[in-house]
Scaffold this motif. Structure first.
Motif, PDB file in Angstrom:
ATOM      1  N   ALA A   1      51.315  40.766  50.897  1.00 51.40           N
ATOM      2  CA  ALA A   1      50.984  41.756  49.615  1.00 51.40           C
ATOM      3  C   ALA A   1      49.751  42.613  49.991  1.00 51.40           C
ATOM      4  O   ALA A   1      48.761  42.405  50.102  1.00 51.40           O
ATOM      5  CB  ALA A   1      50.490  40.922  48.134  1.00 51.40           C
ATOM      6  N   PRO A   2      50.828  44.164  50.405  1.00 51.16           N
ATOM      7  CA  PRO A   2      49.598  45.229  51.094  1.00 51.16           C
ATOM      8  C   PRO A   2      47.845  45.761  49.695  1.00 51.16           C
ATOM      9  O   PRO A   2      47.049  45.672  49.819  1.00 51.16           O
ATOM     10  CB  PRO A   2      50.214  45.638  50.512  1.00 51.16           C
ATOM     11  CG  PRO A   2      51.764  45.910  51.293  1.00 51.16           C
ATOM     12  CD  PRO A   2      51.735  44.361  50.244  1.00 51.16           C
ATOM     13  N   LYS A   3      48.484  45.075  48.316  1.00 50.20           N
ATOM     14  CA  LYS A   3      47.044  45.199  47.237  1.00 50.20           C
ATOM     15  C   LYS A   3      46.371  44.093  47.454  1.00 50.20           C
ATOM     16  O   LYS A   3      45.528  43.445  46.411  1.00 50.20           O
ATOM     17  CB  LYS A   3      48.169  45.899  46.296  1.00 50.20           C
ATOM     18  CG  LYS A   3      48.927  48.087  46.459  1.00 50.20           C
ATOM     19  CD  LYS A   3      49.019  48.785  44.875  1.00 50.20           C
ATOM     20  CE  LYS A   3      48.743  49.757  45.452  1.00 50.20           C
ATOM     21  NZ  LYS A   3      49.461  50.300  44.633  1.00 50.20           N
ATOM     22  N   GLY A   4      46.646  42.974  47.611  1.00 45.40           N
ATOM     23  CA  GLY A   4      45.439  41.799  48.162  1.00 45.40           C
ATOM     24  C   GLY A   4      46.023  41.044  46.105  1.00 45.40           C
ATOM     25  O   GLY A   4      46.833  41.276  45.631  1.00 45.40           O
ATOM     26  N   THR A   5      44.619  40.823  45.987  1.00 48.96           N
ATOM     27  CA  THR A   5      44.742  39.655  44.869  1.00 48.96           C
ATOM     28  C   THR A   5      44.415  40.382  44.069  1.00 48.96           C
ATOM     29  O   THR A   5      43.104  41.267  43.689  1.00 48.96           O
ATOM     30  CB  THR A   5      43.635  38.650  44.704  1.00 48.96           C
ATOM     31  OG1 THR A   5      42.424  39.277  44.516  1.00 48.96           O
ATOM     32  CG2 THR A   5      44.156  37.543  45.807  1.00 48.96           C
ATOM     33  N   LEU A   6      45.093  39.751  41.876  1.00 52.63           N
ATOM     34  CA  LEU A   6      45.172  40.268  41.108  1.00 52.63           C
ATOM     35  C   LEU A   6      43.140  40.628  41.172  1.00 52.63           C
ATOM     36  O   LEU A   6      42.478  41.189  40.349  1.00 52.63           O
ATOM     37  CB  LEU A   6      45.816  39.663  39.730  1.00 52.63           C
ATOM     38  CG  LEU A   6      45.649  40.125  38.518  1.00 52.63           C
ATOM     39  CD1 LEU A   6      45.911  41.679  38.455  1.00 52.63           C
ATOM     40  CD2 LEU A   6      46.606  39.293  37.876  1.00 52.63           C
ATOM     41  N   PHE A   7      42.506  39.192  41.393  1.00 49.12           N
ATOM     42  CA  PHE A   7      41.064  38.706  41.169  1.00 49.12           C
ATOM     43  C   PHE A   7      40.535  40.484  41.938  1.00 49.12           C
ATOM     44  O   PHE A   7      39.067  40.660  41.220  1.00 49.12           O
ATOM     45  CB  PHE A   7      40.697  37.480  42.325  1.00 49.12           C
ATOM     46  CG  PHE A   7      39.663  37.436  42.064  1.00 49.12           C
ATOM     47  CD1 PHE A   7      38.904  38.163  42.840  1.00 49.12           C
ATOM     48  CD2 PHE A   7      39.048  36.761  40.477  1.00 49.12           C
ATOM     49  CE1 PHE A   7      37.063  37.272  42.933  1.00 49.12           C
ATOM     50  CE2 PHE A   7      37.245  36.700  40.491  1.00 49.12           C
ATOM     51  CZ  PHE A   7      36.856  36.983  41.700  1.00 49.12           C
ATOM     52  N   LYS A   8      40.653  41.415  42.916  1.00 42.93           N
ATOM     53  CA  LYS A   8      40.406  41.617  43.971  1.00 42.93           C
ATOM     54  C   LYS A   8      40.799  43.509  42.764  1.00 42.93           C
ATOM     55  O   LYS A   8      38.697  44.094  42.537  1.00 42.93           O
ATOM     56  CB  LYS A   8      40.652  42.248  44.874  1.00 42.93           C
ATOM     57  CG  LYS A   8      39.662  42.925  45.512  1.00 42.93           C
ATOM     58  CD  LYS A   8      40.498  42.970  47.118  1.00 42.93           C
ATOM     59  CE  LYS A   8      41.994  44.431  47.457  1.00 42.93           C
ATOM     60  NZ  LYS A   8      41.758  44.602  48.079  1.00 42.93           N
ATOM     61  N   GLU A   9      41.171  43.116  42.979  1.00 34.40           N
ATOM     62  CA  GLU A   9      41.940  44.521  41.014  1.00 34.40           C
ATOM     63  C   GLU A   9      40.791  44.464  39.830  1.00 34.40           C
ATOM     64  O   GLU A   9      40.912  46.101  39.463  1.00 34.40           O
ATOM     65  CB  GLU A   9      43.839  44.606  41.188  1.00 34.40           C
ATOM     66  CG  GLU A   9      44.027  45.922  39.999  1.00 34.40           C
ATOM     67  CD  GLU A   9      44.073  47.104  41.305  1.00 34.40           C
ATOM     68  OE1 GLU A   9      43.917  47.249  42.476  1.00 34.40           O
ATOM     69  OE2 GLU A   9      44.039  48.509  40.758  1.00 34.40           O
ATOM     70  N   LEU A  10      41.053  43.231  39.753  1.00 35.82           N
ATOM     71  CA  LEU A  10      40.658  43.191  38.070  1.00 35.82           C
ATOM     72  C   LEU A  10      38.884  43.804  37.991  1.00 35.82           C
ATOM     73  O   LEU A  10      38.329  44.596  37.648  1.00 35.82           O
ATOM     74  CB  LEU A  10      40.470  41.359  37.171  1.00 35.82           C
ATOM     75  CG  LEU A  10      40.268  41.055  36.781  1.00 35.82           C
ATOM     76  CD1 LEU A  10      40.859  42.705  34.922  1.00 35.82           C
ATOM     77  CD2 LEU A  10      39.681  39.617  36.433  1.00 35.82           C
ATOM     78  N   GLN A  11      38.410  42.961  39.431  1.00 35.80           N
ATOM     79  CA  GLN A  11      36.930  43.436  39.366  1.00 35.80           C
ATOM     80  C   GLN A  11      36.140  44.784  39.862  1.00 35.80           C
ATOM     81  O   GLN A  11      35.257  45.343  39.776  1.00 35.80           O
ATOM     82  CB  GLN A  11      36.195  43.239  41.203  1.00 35.80           C
ATOM     83  CG  GLN A  11      36.387  41.378  41.359  1.00 35.80           C
ATOM     84  CD  GLN A  11      35.893  40.898  40.119  1.00 35.80           C
ATOM     85  OE1 GLN A  11      34.616  41.133  39.599  1.00 35.80           O
ATOM     86  NE2 GLN A  11      35.781  39.578  39.234  1.00 35.80           N
ATOM     87  N   ALA A  12      37.969  45.710  40.010  1.00 40.72           N
ATOM     88  CA  ALA A  12      37.687  46.953  40.274  1.00 40.72           C
ATOM     89  C   ALA A  12      37.421  48.030  39.561  1.00 40.72           C
ATOM     90  O   ALA A  12      37.536  49.568  39.839  1.00 40.72           O
ATOM     91  CB  ALA A  12      38.654  46.808  41.743  1.00 40.72           C
ATOM     92  N   GLN A  13      38.392  47.262  38.614  1.00 37.89           N
ATOM     93  CA  GLN A  13      38.193  48.038  36.941  1.00 37.89           C
ATOM     94  C   GLN A  13      37.132  48.312  36.507  1.00 37.89           C
ATOM     95  O   GLN A  13      35.626  47.816  36.528  1.00 37.89           O
ATOM     96  CB  GLN A  13      38.990  47.390  36.043  1.00 37.89           C
ATOM     97  CG  GLN A  13      40.213  46.934  36.640  1.00 37.89           C
ATOM     98  CD  GLN A  13      41.221  48.634  36.992  1.00 37.89           C
ATOM     99  OE1 GLN A  13      41.658  49.155  36.203  1.00 37.89           O
ATOM    100  NE2 GLN A  13      42.220  47.358  38.371  1.00 37.89           N
ATOM    101  N   PRO A  14      36.787  50.064  35.976  1.00 36.23           N
ATOM    102  CA  PRO A  14      35.759  49.934  35.637  1.00 36.23           C
ATOM    103  C   PRO A  14      34.976  48.682  34.318  1.00 36.23           C
ATOM    104  O   PRO A  14      33.567  48.728  34.776  1.00 36.23           O
ATOM    105  CB  PRO A  14      35.589  51.306  35.060  1.00 36.23           C
ATOM    106  CG  PRO A  14      37.196  52.333  35.279  1.00 36.23           C
ATOM    107  CD  PRO A  14      37.702  51.016  35.703  1.00 36.23           C
ATOM    108  N   LEU A  15      36.303  48.805  33.615  1.00 32.93           N
ATOM    109  CA  LEU A  15      34.980  47.494  32.822  1.00 32.93           C
ATOM    110  C   LEU A  15      35.542  46.977  33.388  1.00 32.93           C
ATOM    111  O   LEU A  15      35.279  45.598  31.856  1.00 32.93           O
ATOM    112  CB  LEU A  15      35.748  47.852  31.233  1.00 32.93           C
ATOM    113  CG  LEU A  15      35.531  49.670  30.755  1.00 32.93           C
ATOM    114  CD1 LEU A  15      36.240  50.027  29.812  1.00 32.93           C
ATOM    115  CD2 LEU A  15      34.058  48.943  30.197  1.00 32.93           C
ATOM    116  N   LYS A  16      35.766  45.899  34.340  1.00 34.88           N
ATOM    117  CA  LYS A  16      36.024  44.629  34.700  1.00 34.88           C
ATOM    118  C   LYS A  16      37.351  44.134  34.190  1.00 34.88           C
ATOM    119  O   LYS A  16      37.075  42.814  33.680  1.00 34.88           O
ATOM    120  CB  LYS A  16      34.489  44.008  35.422  1.00 34.88           C
ATOM    121  CG  LYS A  16      33.383  44.888  35.492  1.00 34.88           C
ATOM    122  CD  LYS A  16      34.125  45.015  37.175  1.00 34.88           C
ATOM    123  CE  LYS A  16      33.075  45.248  37.891  1.00 34.88           C
ATOM    124  NZ  LYS A  16      33.270  45.242  39.342  1.00 34.88           N
TER     125      LYS A  16
END
Ligand SMILES: Cn1ncc2ncnc(NCCc3cnc(NC(=O)Nc4cccc(C(F)(F)F)c4)s3)c21
Length: 271
Positions: free
Chosen positions: A94-109
């Motif tokens: 899964a090239p874009k990794g975990t949803l956990f990482k994507e959530l952390q990357a959001q400006p407002l988390k």
């Protein structure tokens, strides 16, 4: 992986790349099958730790369950092999990794309502496919949700999945955050546990933290049993209504998946 699924794989068939994630039982690596150049994720599980934690049966069940599943929002398990010390799971990458990482990357988390509804709809359709086959995932959380190259959601890690109905045998370890009242009380549970987790996930995507988060283990326990959560003001009424239909103590009263998929909040954001 095009080869017939009876093929016996070994480590020598793969070039190993960078680590993608680290786990209690072993790490997962980017890997490429040498002949076909097909890119996969290779999860390495140490037999010693699996044996010590008495979860051999879970690994066997995971392989049995997941190798037969075919769904766009379920991560493929292409095959497995083992050597004297390790078990290897050959997984879809899964090239874009975990949803956990994507959530952390959001400006407002946290995610906007539209993006959250898109993730929840994908997850609900994957859960519908699993439940039709009497498979309960039991471990829905951002760490176990991966993103394909188009950012499309994929359920992974069937290490805790079982066939319904089930009564808890293996002692739970790790966070209670996603567990429903019936599981934290060790009662027999059904596929409706995944409906509760869907509600917990929806809360976490919209708010940026789990609904029953507490510093002490037994505070979380108490909040789950009492379904004691609050929603911040930025969450819309439609979203709040959707969550309230899933975070229901009585498993039978949780919104069924076919209703989840036509709830006004889901329809408003996904066409
Ligand atoms: C991070 N990351 N980034 C990209 C990417 N692409 C693919 N995969 C990734 N990560 C691996 C995701 C997993 C899929 N299936 C798993 N299965 C498992 O971990 N099973 C398992 C483990 C320990 C103990 C037990 C048991 F049963 F013994 F309890 C079972 S882990 C990726």
């Amino acid at each position: 992986i095009k080869k017939d699924s009876k093929k016996v794989w070994s480590l020598s068939n793969f070039d190993i790349g960078r680590p993608l994630g680290r786990g209690k039982f072993g790490n997962v690596y980017l890997a490429r099958e040498k002949e076909s150049k097909f890119v996969v994720a290779l999860k390495v599980l140490f037999k010693q730790q699996i044996h010590e934690s008495n979860v051999e049966h879970q690994v066997r069940r995971e392989i049995e369950i997941q190798s037969h599943l075919r769904h766009p929002h379920i991560l493929r398990l292409y095959g497995y092999f083992h050597d004297e010390a390790r078990i290897y799971l050959i997984l879809e990458y899964a090239p874009k990794g975990t949803l956990f990482k994507e959530l952390q990357a959001q400006p407002l988390k946290r995610f906007e309502e539209r993006q959250s509804a898109i993730y929840i709809k994908s997850l609900a359709s994957a859960l519908q496919y699993l439940h039709e086959r009497d498979v309960i995932h039991r471990d829905i959380k951002p760490e176990n949700l991966l993103l394909g190259h188009k950012g499309d959601l994929k359920i992974a890690d069937f290490g805790w999945s079982v066939h319904e109905p089930n009564s808890m045998r293996t002692t739970l370890c790790g966070t209670l955050d996603y567990l429903p009242p019936e599981m934290v009380q060790g009662k027999p549970h059904t596929k409706n546990v995944d409906l509760w987790s869907l509600g917990v996930l929806c809360y976490e995507l919209l708010v940026g933290r789990a609904p029953f988060l507490a510093t002490e283990y037994d505070d979380t326990y108490k909040k789950i049993i009492k379904v004691d959560y609050k929603l911040p003001d930025h969450v819309t009424k439609a979203a709040a209504h959707f969550i309230s239909k899933l975070l229901v103590s009585n498993p039978q009263q949780r919104l069924p998946l076919d209703q989840v998929l036509i709830h006004p909040w889901i329809l408003a954001h996904t066409q």
